[in-house]
Motif scaffolding. Structure first.
Motif, PDB file in Angstrom:
ATOM      1  N   CYS A 156       0.868  -1.164   0.000  1.00 23.78           N
ATOM      2  CA  CYS A 156       0.000   0.000   0.000  1.00 23.78           C
ATOM      3  C   CYS A 156       0.909   1.220   0.000  1.00 23.78           C
ATOM      4  O   CYS A 156       2.131   1.106   0.100  1.00 23.78           O
ATOM      5  N   ILE A 157       0.307   2.366  -0.152  1.00 24.81           N
ATOM      6  CA  ILE A 157       1.130   3.557  -0.322  1.00 24.81           C
ATOM      7  C   ILE A 157       2.210   3.660   0.749  1.00 24.81           C
ATOM      8  O   ILE A 157       3.370   3.917   0.471  1.00 24.81           O
ATOM      9  N   GLY A 158       1.796   3.453   1.968  1.00 25.71           N
ATOM     10  CA  GLY A 158       2.726   3.623   3.079  1.00 25.71           C
ATOM     11  C   GLY A 158       3.916   2.681   3.010  1.00 25.71           C
ATOM     12  O   GLY A 158       4.994   2.987   3.497  1.00 25.71           O
ATOM     13  N   HIS A 159       3.719   1.547   2.372  1.00 22.55           N
ATOM     14  CA  HIS A 159       4.791   0.563   2.318  1.00 22.55           C
ATOM     15  C   HIS A 159       5.675   0.720   1.100  1.00 22.55           C
ATOM     16  O   HIS A 159       6.715   0.075   0.990  1.00 22.55           O
ATOM     17  N   PHE A 161       0.254   6.887 -12.067  1.00 21.68           N
ATOM     18  CA  PHE A 161      -0.544   5.889 -11.364  1.00 21.68           C
ATOM     19  C   PHE A 161       0.320   4.857 -10.652  1.00 21.68           C
ATOM     20  O   PHE A 161       1.329   4.401 -11.192  1.00 21.68           O
ATOM     21  N   LEU A 162      -0.131   4.499  -9.491  1.00 16.88           N
ATOM     22  CA  LEU A 162       0.439   3.347  -8.808  1.00 16.88           C
ATOM     23  C   LEU A 162      -0.560   2.209  -8.956  1.00 16.88           C
ATOM     24  O   LEU A 162      -1.746   2.365  -8.609  1.00 16.88           O
ATOM     25  N   ILE A 163      -0.109   1.091  -9.493  1.00 13.17           N
ATOM     26  CA  ILE A 163      -1.016  -0.035  -9.676  1.00 13.17           C
ATOM     27  C   ILE A 163      -1.132  -0.805  -8.363  1.00 13.17           C
ATOM     28  O   ILE A 163      -0.148  -1.320  -7.843  1.00 13.17           O
ATOM     29  N   LYS A 164      -2.344  -0.845  -7.828  1.00  9.58           N
ATOM     30  CA  LYS A 164      -2.565  -1.571  -6.577  1.00  9.58           C
ATOM     31  C   LYS A 164      -2.872  -3.038  -6.853  1.00  9.58           C
ATOM     32  O   LYS A 164      -2.496  -3.926  -6.095  1.00  9.58           O
ATOM     33  N   VAL A 202       2.998   3.668 -13.333  1.00 10.30           N
ATOM     34  CA  VAL A 202       2.712   3.906 -14.742  1.00 10.30           C
ATOM     35  C   VAL A 202       2.605   5.406 -14.945  1.00 10.30           C
ATOM     36  O   VAL A 202       2.005   6.099 -14.130  1.00 10.30           O
ATOM     37  N   GLY A 203       3.207   5.898 -15.975  1.00  9.19           N
ATOM     38  CA  GLY A 203       3.085   7.315 -16.283  1.00  9.19           C
ATOM     39  C   GLY A 203       4.297   8.112 -15.886  1.00  9.19           C
ATOM     40  O   GLY A 203       4.189   9.292 -15.540  1.00  9.19           O
ATOM     41  N   GLY A 260      -3.970   7.375  -8.199  1.00  9.47           N
ATOM     42  CA  GLY A 260      -3.408   8.400  -9.071  1.00  9.47           C
ATOM     43  C   GLY A 260      -2.859   9.579  -8.289  1.00  9.47           C
ATOM     44  O   GLY A 260      -3.398   9.933  -7.247  1.00  9.47           O
ATOM     45  N   PHE A 261      -1.784  10.170  -8.805  1.00  8.03           N
ATOM     46  CA  PHE A 261      -1.237  11.389  -8.223  1.00  8.03           C
ATOM     47  C   PHE A 261      -1.093  12.412  -9.324  1.00  8.03           C
ATOM     48  O   PHE A 261      -0.656  12.087 -10.429  1.00  8.03           O
TER      49      PHE A 261
END
Lengths: 234, 234
Positions: free
Chosen positions: B19-22, B63-66, B93-94, B118-119
């Motif tokens: 996850c994002i935090g990790h 994008f971060l693919i979860k 991605v991106g 997405g960011f």
DNA sequence: TCCTGCATGTAACAACTGCTACAGAAAGAT
DNA sequence: ATCTTTCTGTAGCAGTTGTTACATGCAGGA
């Protein structure tokens, strides 16, 4: 501008007007920091044919080309050599420095007498940590490289050699070319063999493709210089 | 771990444990900052076939693919489609977001049901400025991408289709494969047509090359899964 | 000047790939 | 089960490229 580079280069090399302090990467630094960097940077003068680094060497340095031209090439497993890119004064070389692998996946050869400024990985990391904006600049530059490589992949995927040649010539002209009334001129001579390395095709096939492109009026050949009539530099 | 993603994904998608935090990028952030980021990130659930972005779209998101799998492809000028890469949960991605051009040079299609975070570009820039270490992480990641693309260029430069196919399979197996006593297994099915896009060759040529590789013992075909006996994952 | 080395152009043949067409196998859908 | 669609395998032919060999032109050095 007072710059160590000029003293070191002597008269043999045309220097890029870009000195460290002027370079896009270092735009947001204070004057004294620029000076400190400038002192630390490792100048190196190389003659045509020498290598900055070889495929497989440990990646511990990154170079700013002050003057000259550097060819990046890769030896494939079957022994074929492929030229990836030709970089000129003001460009960086060695952006793989931060990769985990720890070894350059390519070689960098000087194809002209060249003057470089080198930075070590630790110098760079420190710089980025102290100046986040420098980090952003580098991120943008690497992004550009990725976009460029993506286009390069596209060029190679085209099976037709004639088209591939024209794409590569266009790309080279955009990066190294000069505008003239007739079109964009590629300044330095490229032999068919050089091109065969750039394109990944046989030398004879290049000759064939060149003939076809000339017949189609897409390229001109004057005084050993290639001209692309249908191309304007952005 | 409490993560919004799980609630949103529902049951259809296998989530990455990351996850994002990790995630490697955010290793050096404070807990509350991670939480803030996690709140801001734009979750999006996409079904197989949908596009995250299309070639030519303005580059404003990364994008971060979860969970799921995303195919990056490029339409060449002659209309041919080329698959550049297949990315999985945990990947980004991106990365062209920071490029000056302002437009994605490629398209990103989901080939499985996919959950992404997405960011926006400004979110990211702010993050880098506040946390230089994040910038360094990104620089390293982009460096890896450049090394990867460099290898990809090498693969395409090999004219021989049989070798090209084996290289691409090796590369896919390294990124998506699973070790087994017989060798590395590619988990998901790849049709000959998928491969033809990855390799830039005709579908029939893939069939021919596959036959040759099987005959040479370089690949096995069991239960619709490809196995590379001579490959160990690092 | 001649010689040598290098880049270029041409030709002929083999090898490979693209392309099209078709047949059988496998997987889903009704 | 039957139909439909998609995937895989095969075959033949045309077109392109690799490969080898040789001729020409050009530049620099002895």
């Amino acid at each position: 501008m007072a710059c160590l580079c000029e003293q070191i280069a002597g008269s043999g090399i045309d220097l890029s007007p870009v000195c460290i302090g002027h370079l896009w990467i270092f735009q947001n630094l204070e004057a004294d920091e620029v000076e400190a960097l400038s002192r630390e940077a490792l100048r190196k003068k190389s003659t045509a044919g020498q290598a900055l680094f070889l495929q497989g060497d440990p990646t511990d340095e990154m170079f700013l080309i002050k003057g000259g031209r550097v060819k990046l090439s890769k030896v494939l497993e079957d022994g074929t050599e492929l030229t990836l890119d030709i970089r000129k004064a003001g460009d960086f070389v060695g952006e793989n420095m931060f990769s985990e692998e720890g070894r350059y996946p390519i070689s960098a050869y000087c194809i002209e007498d060249t003057l470089t400024c080198g930075f070590s990985r630790s110098q760079f990391e420190q710089l980025v940590l102290q100046h986040p904006k420098v980090g952003l600049q580098i991120i943008k530059n690497l992004s550009e490289r990725i976009a460029w490589l993506t286009r390069r992949v596209g060029s190679l995927a085209v099976t037709n050699i004639e088209d591939r040649l024209y794409r590569v010539l266009t790309s080279v002209a955009k990066e190294h070319g000069m505008t003239s009334p007739q079109g964009t001129i590629i300044q330095f001579p490229l032999t068919h063999e050089d091109l065969s390395f750039l394109i990944g095709a046989h030398r004879v096939s290049i000759t064939r493709a060149m003939k076809a492109l000339k017949a189609a009026g897409k390229i001109l050949h004057e005084d050993k210089r290639l001209i692309l009539p249908g191309l304007k530099i952005a």
